[in-house]
Scaffold this motif. Structure first.
Motif, PDB file in Angstrom:
ATOM      1  N   GLU A   7      14.467 -16.176 -16.334  1.00 37.65           N
ATOM      2  CA  GLU A   7      13.427 -17.202 -16.216  1.00 37.65           C
ATOM      3  C   GLU A   7      12.072 -16.653 -16.653  1.00 37.65           C
ATOM      4  N   ASP A   8      11.721 -15.468 -16.176  1.00 41.03           N
ATOM      5  CA  ASP A   8      10.438 -14.864 -16.545  1.00 41.03           C
ATOM      6  C   ASP A   8      10.367 -14.582 -18.046  1.00 41.03           C
ATOM      7  N   ALA A   9      11.474 -14.094 -18.610  1.00 39.75           N
ATOM      8  CA  ALA A   9      11.492 -13.773 -20.044  1.00 39.75           C
ATOM      9  C   ALA A   9      11.352 -15.033 -20.897  1.00 39.75           C
ATOM     10  N   ILE A  10      12.027 -16.103 -20.522  1.00 39.51           N
ATOM     11  CA  ILE A  10      11.909 -17.354 -21.287  1.00 39.51           C
ATOM     12  C   ILE A  10      10.503 -17.927 -21.129  1.00 39.51           C
ATOM     13  N   ASN A  11       9.953 -17.857 -19.933  1.00 37.89           N
ATOM     14  CA  ASN A  11       8.575 -18.318 -19.743  1.00 37.89           C
ATOM     15  C   ASN A  11       7.609 -17.536 -20.632  1.00 37.89           C
ATOM     16  N   ASP A  12       7.796 -16.235 -20.698  1.00 39.13           N
ATOM     17  CA  ASP A  12       6.939 -15.412 -21.544  1.00 39.13           C
ATOM     18  C   ASP A  12       7.052 -15.852 -23.002  1.00 39.13           C
ATOM     19  N   GLN A  13       8.279 -16.085 -23.460  1.00 38.83           N
ATOM     20  CA  GLN A  13       8.475 -16.520 -24.844  1.00 38.83           C
ATOM     21  C   GLN A  13       7.937 -17.925 -25.074  1.00 38.83           C
ATOM     22  N   MET A  14       8.124 -18.808 -24.105  1.00 45.93           N
ATOM     23  CA  MET A  14       7.591 -20.170 -24.238  1.00 45.93           C
ATOM     24  C   MET A  14       6.077 -20.116 -24.460  1.00 45.93           C
ATOM     25  N   ASN A 102      15.493 -12.004 -30.129  1.00 44.08           N
ATOM     26  CA  ASN A 102      16.636 -11.098 -30.011  1.00 44.08           C
ATOM     27  C   ASN A 102      16.641 -10.404 -28.654  1.00 44.08           C
ATOM     28  N   ASN A 103      15.478 -10.043 -28.162  1.00 45.88           N
ATOM     29  CA  ASN A 103      15.376  -9.425 -26.843  1.00 45.88           C
ATOM     30  C   ASN A 103      15.832 -10.404 -25.747  1.00 45.88           C
ATOM     31  N   LEU A 104      15.464 -11.665 -25.895  1.00 42.76           N
ATOM     32  CA  LEU A 104      15.933 -12.674 -24.934  1.00 42.76           C
ATOM     33  C   LEU A 104      17.460 -12.740 -24.922  1.00 42.76           C
ATOM     34  N   MET A 105      18.049 -12.693 -26.100  1.00 42.80           N
ATOM     35  CA  MET A 105      19.510 -12.722 -26.181  1.00 42.80           C
ATOM     36  C   MET A 105      20.107 -11.491 -25.506  1.00 42.80           C
ATOM     37  N   ASP A 106      19.485 -10.345 -25.693  1.00 41.24           N
ATOM     38  CA  ASP A 106      19.964  -9.126 -25.037  1.00 41.24           C
ATOM     39  C   ASP A 106      19.946  -9.284 -23.516  1.00 41.24           C
ATOM     40  N   ILE A 107      18.879  -9.859 -23.001  1.00 40.77           N
ATOM     41  CA  ILE A 107      18.778 -10.079 -21.553  1.00 40.77           C
ATOM     42  C   ILE A 107      19.859 -11.055 -21.091  1.00 40.77           C
ATOM     43  N   ALA A 108      20.045 -12.146 -21.827  1.00 40.75           N
ATOM     44  CA  ALA A 108      21.070 -13.132 -21.456  1.00 40.75           C
ATOM     45  C   ALA A 108      22.445 -12.477 -21.406  1.00 40.75           C
ATOM     46  N   ARG A 109      22.729 -11.626 -22.353  1.00 43.41           N
ATOM     47  CA  ARG A 109      24.037 -10.944 -22.379  1.00 43.41           C
ATOM     48  C   ARG A 109      24.161  -9.964 -21.215  1.00 43.41           C
ATOM     49  N   GLU A 110      23.084  -9.207 -20.948  1.00 40.82           N
ATOM     50  CA  GLU A 110      23.111  -8.263 -19.822  1.00 40.82           C
ATOM     51  C   GLU A 110      23.330  -8.979 -18.494  1.00 40.82           C
ATOM     52  N   GLU A 111      22.792 -10.185 -18.395  1.00 43.82           N
ATOM     53  CA  GLU A 111      22.907 -10.964 -17.154  1.00 43.82           C
ATOM     54  C   GLU A 111      24.162 -11.831 -17.144  1.00 43.82           C
ATOM     55  N   ILE A 118      24.021 -19.425 -25.335  1.00 48.63           N
ATOM     56  CA  ILE A 118      24.277 -20.564 -26.227  1.00 48.63           C
ATOM     57  C   ILE A 118      22.959 -21.231 -26.616  1.00 48.63           C
ATOM     58  N   PHE A 119      22.086 -21.440 -25.656  1.00 47.78           N
ATOM     59  CA  PHE A 119      20.775 -22.036 -25.913  1.00 47.78           C
ATOM     60  C   PHE A 119      19.993 -21.214 -26.932  1.00 47.78           C
ATOM     61  N   LEU A 120      19.995 -19.894 -26.767  1.00 45.97           N
ATOM     62  CA  LEU A 120      19.208 -19.019 -27.634  1.00 45.97           C
ATOM     63  C   LEU A 120      19.769 -18.903 -29.045  1.00 45.97           C
ATOM     64  N   GLN A 121      21.039 -19.201 -29.215  1.00 41.63           N
ATOM     65  CA  GLN A 121      21.641 -19.109 -30.551  1.00 41.63           C
ATOM     66  C   GLN A 121      20.896 -20.000 -31.552  1.00 41.63           C
ATOM     67  N   TRP A 122      20.455 -21.160 -31.105  1.00 38.48           N
ATOM     68  CA  TRP A 122      19.689 -22.057 -31.976  1.00 38.48           C
ATOM     69  C   TRP A 122      18.424 -21.363 -32.478  1.00 38.48           C
ATOM     70  N   PHE A 123      17.724 -20.659 -31.572  1.00 36.19           N
ATOM     71  CA  PHE A 123      16.491 -19.977 -31.944  1.00 36.19           C
ATOM     72  C   PHE A 123      16.751 -18.809 -32.891  1.00 36.19           C
ATOM     73  N   ILE A 124      17.860 -18.124 -32.697  1.00 36.13           N
ATOM     74  CA  ILE A 124      18.196 -17.016 -33.590  1.00 36.13           C
ATOM     75  C   ILE A 124      18.411 -17.543 -35.006  1.00 36.13           C
TER      76      ILE A 124
END
Length: 168
Positions: A7-14, A102-111, A118-124
């Protein structure tokens, strides 16, 4: 439900997407002051695209059990040495955005957050297009220099229109 780290990482990116929009809006003003309305038009569409990205993240945060939080933003740059310098800055910025996504995707995978992956794939996929689009203009600007071809490129850039991507 989003884990706090995600949540914090997506907020930062938003918020970074909103900052990105401010950079491009600043470029709109720069290009208008340089008498390049086509360049300004292209950047205005880019501004709208970044706001679309931010809102996509805003909505995802709220739908996925998190909360979108808006933060203060730094002021963007307002001057560039040339149209080429502005677009080189835009390309560098898009490359930074790509690394952040890409960092967001790394976090999603780690978690093990499959929904966010899936959501982040669109952004990639979107970032591949973003870098290619800006990179193409940088290459053209390097070819034309500051001569009369700048007028023709300005005319070409005036045809860009922001069209919201279709949801998949």
């Amino acid at each position: 439900m989003l884990v706090k780290r995600m949540e914090d990482a997506i907020n930062d990116q938003m918020n970074f997407e909103i900052y990105s929009a401010h950079i491009y809006l600043s470029m709109v003003s720069y290009f208008e002051s340089q008498g390049l309305p086509g360049f300004a038009n292209w950047m205005r569409a880019q501004y709208q695209e970044e706001i679309f990205h931010a809102m996509k993240m805003f909505d995802y945060l709220n739908e996925a059990g998190g909360r979108a939080v808006i933060s203060a933003l730094d002021a963007p740059t307002t001057e560039w040495e040339s149209p080429l310098a502005a677009f080189e800055n835009a390309l560098e910025h898009e490359q930074l955005v790509t690394s952040r996504i890409n960092n967001l995707m790394d976090i999603a995978r780690e978690e093990s957050d499959h929904a966010t992956s899936i959501f982040l794939q669109w952004f990639i996929s979107e970032q591949v297009e973003e870098e290619a689009s800006v990179g193409d203009i940088v290459n053209k600007l390097r070819l034309v220099g500051d001569g009369g071809a700048l007028f023709m490129l300005d005319r070409d850039l005036s045809t860009r229109v922001f069209t919201a991507p279709k949801e998949e």
